[in-house]
Design an enzyme around this catalytic site. Structure first.
Site, PDB file in Angstrom:
ATOM      1  N   GLY A  47       0.899  -1.326  -0.129  1.00 34.99           N
ATOM      2  CA  GLY A  47      -0.108  -0.029   0.091  1.00 34.99           C
ATOM      3  C   GLY A  47       0.795   1.336  -0.080  1.00 34.99           C
ATOM      4  CD  GLU A 102       0.969   0.968   6.727  1.00 39.76           C
ATOM      5  OE1 GLU A 102       0.973   1.106   5.511  1.00 39.76           O
ATOM      6  OE2 GLU A 102       0.728  -0.208   7.356  1.00 39.76           O
ATOM      7  CG  ASP A 103      -1.469   2.201   2.486  1.00 38.90           C
ATOM      8  OD1 ASP A 103      -0.947   1.762   3.633  1.00 38.90           O
ATOM      9  OD2 ASP A 103      -2.354   1.665   1.462  1.00 38.90           O
ATOM     10  CG  ASP A 106      -8.901   0.475   8.994  1.00 41.28           C
ATOM     11  OD1 ASP A 106      -9.625   0.406   9.777  1.00 41.28           O
ATOM     12  OD2 ASP A 106      -9.258   0.789   7.779  1.00 41.28           O
ATOM     13  CE  LYS A 134     -11.127   3.964   6.778  1.00 41.28           C
ATOM     14  NZ  LYS A 134     -11.661   2.948   6.152  1.00 41.28           N
ATOM     15  CG  PHE A 160     -12.855  -0.122   1.654  1.00 41.54           C
ATOM     16  CD1 PHE A 160     -12.436  -0.742   2.580  1.00 41.54           C
ATOM     17  CD2 PHE A 160     -12.303  -0.341   0.362  1.00 41.54           C
ATOM     18  CE1 PHE A 160     -11.241  -1.599   2.313  1.00 41.54           C
ATOM     19  CE2 PHE A 160     -11.271  -1.297   0.008  1.00 41.54           C
ATOM     20  CZ  PHE A 160     -10.984  -1.814   1.113  1.00 41.54           C
ATOM     21  CB  VAL A 161     -10.342   5.477   1.087  1.00 35.76           C
ATOM     22  CG1 VAL A 161     -11.397   6.368   1.735  1.00 35.76           C
ATOM     23  CG2 VAL A 161      -9.651   5.185   1.997  1.00 35.76           C
ATOM     24  CG  ASP A 167      -5.602  -3.287  -1.904  1.00 39.50           C
ATOM     25  OD1 ASP A 167      -4.947  -2.889  -0.919  1.00 39.50           O
ATOM     26  OD2 ASP A 167      -5.819  -4.707  -2.026  1.00 39.50           O
ATOM     27  NE  ARG A 173      -1.908  -2.896  -4.086  1.00 39.94           N
ATOM     28  CZ  ARG A 173      -2.032  -3.297  -2.796  1.00 39.94           C
ATOM     29  NH1 ARG A 173      -2.225  -2.043  -2.089  1.00 39.94           N
ATOM     30  NH2 ARG A 173      -2.353  -4.515  -2.545  1.00 39.94           N
TER      31      ARG A 173
HETATM   32  C1  PRP Z   1      -3.648  -2.248   4.582  1.00 44.72           C
HETATM   33  C2  PRP Z   1      -2.955  -1.022   4.441  1.00 44.72           C
HETATM   34  C3  PRP Z   1      -2.170  -0.988   5.910  1.00 44.72           C
HETATM   35  C4  PRP Z   1      -3.133  -1.833   6.634  1.00 44.72           C
HETATM   36  C5  PRP Z   1      -3.731  -0.755   7.723  1.00 44.72           C
HETATM   37  O1  PRP Z   1      -2.707  -3.162   3.903  1.00 44.72           O
HETATM   38  O2  PRP Z   1      -1.931  -0.713   3.288  1.00 44.72           O
HETATM   39  O3  PRP Z   1      -0.977  -1.551   5.656  1.00 44.72           O
HETATM   40  O4  PRP Z   1      -4.139  -2.299   5.871  1.00 44.72           O
HETATM   41  O5  PRP Z   1      -4.803  -1.645   8.368  1.00 44.72           O
HETATM   42  P1  PRP Z   1      -4.765  -1.943  10.020  1.00 44.72           P
HETATM   43  O6  PRP Z   1      -4.416  -0.607  10.583  1.00 44.72           O
HETATM   44  O7  PRP Z   1      -6.287  -2.286   9.995  1.00 44.72           O
HETATM   45  O8  PRP Z   1      -3.961  -3.127  10.173  1.00 44.72           O
HETATM   46  P2  PRP Z   1      -3.289  -4.550   3.781  1.00 44.72           P
HETATM   47  O9  PRP Z   1      -3.124  -5.558   4.632  1.00 44.72           O
HETATM   48  O10 PRP Z   1      -4.328  -4.734   2.687  1.00 44.72           O
HETATM   49  O11 PRP Z   1      -1.925  -4.903   2.687  1.00 44.72           O
HETATM   50  P3  PRP Z   1      -1.623  -4.103   1.466  1.00 44.72           P
HETATM   51  O12 PRP Z   1      -0.562  -2.939   1.851  1.00 44.72           O
HETATM   52  O13 PRP Z   1      -0.622  -5.073   0.431  1.00 44.72           O
HETATM   53  O14 PRP Z   1      -2.890  -3.517   0.641  1.00 44.72           O
HETATM   54 MG    MG Z   2      -4.767  -3.961   1.226  1.00 49.17          MG
HETATM   55 MN    MN Z   3      -0.496  -1.990   3.657  1.00 48.85          MN
END
Ligand code: PRP
Ligand code: MG
Ligand code: MN
Length: 192
Positions: A47, A102-103, A106, A134, A160-161, A167, A173
């Site tokens: 991400g 981090e993106d 959550d 968030k 959900f963004v 993604d 992405r």
């Molecule tokens: C997403 C996002 C963060 C994480 C945040 O990653 O990029 O890394 O979730 O969520 P949290 O605070 O609830 O842990 P994801 O697991 O979808 O993997 P990705 O980065 O490959 O999309």
């Molecule tokens: Mg993801």
């Molecule tokens: Mn991630």
């Protein structure tokens, strides 16, 4: 297939993101310039790849860049609560100040997992720079090691963004902006 048609509304444009990324980079450059050895900036794949690429080019102090891969969402919209580190760091962070890029933060599961992981590798401090935060969805409170700081770009509403690295089922992405995904898109996928 047109991606833009799947987006309900744009939350932050490419220009707004670039402006905020530059501010965060300036803040980080200022806060970390006092340290004699280079800070290690760790992008969380997948991400954070665009945010990482953009922010490191605006940071004006010497840094080392590395990636770590953590996943907990799979192809759905809900964290499964136990992130897995599926690809670890290349560089040694022991005795180093680390900034995790981090993106989005959550539930906090990913950051809390990374904080323990990097602490166990002997990092001197762990800071987090998240483009989106968030807080409405936080499940796991985290205290960053060694008085690390938490930088966040924008507070994200509880939708959900996608876009700019974020993604849904690995798609969207490559949008240059961040927007709310039409709910029919993920409801549809969950029914299939
Ligand atoms: C997403 C996002 C963060 C994480 C945040 O990653 O990029 O890394 O979730 O969520 P949290 O605070 O609830 O842990 P994801 O697991 O979808 O993997 P990705 O980065 O490959 O999309
Ligand atoms: Mg993801
Ligand atoms: Mn991630």
């Amino acid at each position: 297939m047109v991606m833009d048609g799947d987006i309900e509304r744009v939350l932050w444009t490419e220009e707004e993101i670039a402006g905020r990324v530059a501010e965060l980079a300036a803040q980080i450059s200022d806060d970390f310039q006092r340290f004699p050895s280079p800070v290690v900036v760790v992008g969380v794949a997948t991400g954070a790849f665009l945010f990482l690429a953009d922010i490191v080019r605006k940071i004006t102090i010497p840094i080392v860049v590395d990636f770590i891969r953590v996943e907990s969402y799979g192809s759905g919209t809900e964290s499964n609560g136990s992130p897995i580190i599926s690809c670890d760091l290349k560089v040694d962070v022991s005795g180093k100040h680390v900034i995790v890029v981090e993106d989005i933060v959550d539930t906090g599961n990913t950051i809390s997992c990374l904080n323990s992981h990097l602490m166990s590798k002997g990092a001197s401090s762990i800071s987090v720079c998240a483009l989106l935060n968030k807080p409405a969805r936080r499940r796991v409170p985290f205290k960053l090691a060694g008085e690390g700081k938490f930088y966040s770009g924008f507070e994200c509403p509880n939708h959900f963004v996608v876009g700019y690295g974020l993604d849904f089922a690995e798609l969207y992405r490559n949008l240059s902006y961040i927007g709310v995904l039409k709910s029919e898109k993920y409801n549809q996928a969950e029914e299939n």
